[in-house]
Motif scaffolding. Structure first.
Motif, short mmCIF file in Angstrom:
data_model
loop_
_atom_site.label_atom_id
_atom_site.label_comp_id
_atom_site.label_asym_id
_atom_site.label_seq_id
_atom_site.Cartn_x
_atom_site.Cartn_y
_atom_site.Cartn_z
N ILE A 1 -13.38 -39.04 35.06
CA ILE A 1 -12.46 -40.09 34.68
C ILE A 1 -11.63 -40.45 35.91
O ILE A 1 -11.12 -39.57 36.60
CB ILE A 1 -11.52 -39.66 33.54
N ASP A 5 -9.53 -46.11 34.91
CA ASP A 5 -10.23 -46.17 33.64
C ASP A 5 -9.32 -45.98 32.43
O ASP A 5 -9.80 -45.95 31.30
CB ASP A 5 -11.33 -45.10 33.59
N GLY A 6 -8.02 -45.85 32.64
CA GLY A 6 -7.12 -45.61 31.52
C GLY A 6 -5.80 -46.34 31.68
O GLY A 6 -5.45 -46.81 32.77
N ALA A 36 -2.26 -45.00 24.35
CA ALA A 36 -3.16 -44.66 25.45
C ALA A 36 -4.53 -45.26 25.16
O ALA A 36 -4.97 -45.33 24.01
CB ALA A 36 -3.27 -43.15 25.60
N ALA A 38 -8.59 -45.48 27.16
CA ALA A 38 -9.43 -45.08 28.28
C ALA A 38 -10.86 -45.50 28.02
O ALA A 38 -11.27 -45.66 26.86
CB ALA A 38 -9.36 -43.57 28.49
N LYS A 55 -8.93 -45.28 22.13
CA LYS A 55 -7.60 -45.88 22.02
C LYS A 55 -6.84 -45.14 20.93
O LYS A 55 -7.40 -44.80 19.89
CB LYS A 55 -7.70 -47.35 21.61
#
Length: 113
Positions: A1, A5-6, A36, A38, A55
């Motif tokens: 990650i 990406d988030g 949040a 991602a 999500k």
């Protein structure tokens, strides 16, 4: 990650509801995330290019838990279409459904979902 990406955030007031930091038990300078999102990728031949979105958050419009798998983009032959998608809803109404595009019968290049 990767960091790109988030995203994290904190909900604000919307006219009907107060913002997170306006609650009496939350400090005015709180940086606690209430949302949040991602995108995850599996790096193998089968799943390369297929994003997995996660999500979650507080005070959203809907209360639900689901997994959505969006498949690769379709061919540009029929124009730009939304991706085909597999949805597994965990709550409130358990369901599994597949959202796909298909060409309608005939000589036209009309596509239906």
């Amino acid at each position: 990650i990767h960091l790109d990406d988030g995203v994290v955030g904190q909900y604000g007031a919307d006219g009907e509801h107060e913002a997170y930091r306006q609650h009496s038990d939350v400090p005015d300078d709180s940086r606690t995330p209430t949302y949040a999102a991602a995108v995850l990728h599996v790096e193998n031949d089968r799943w390369r290019g297929v994003p997995f979105f996660i999500k979650c958050g507080k005070a959203l419009n809907e209360r639900k838990a689901e997994v959505r798998v969006q498949f690769r983009d379709t061919t540009p032959l029929f124009g730009h279409l939304a991706r085909n998608e597999l949805v597994v809803r965990v709550q409130p109404d358990e369901a599994i459904y597949l959202k796909t595009h298909a060409k309608l019968p005939g000589l036209e290049t009309t596509v239906a979902m």
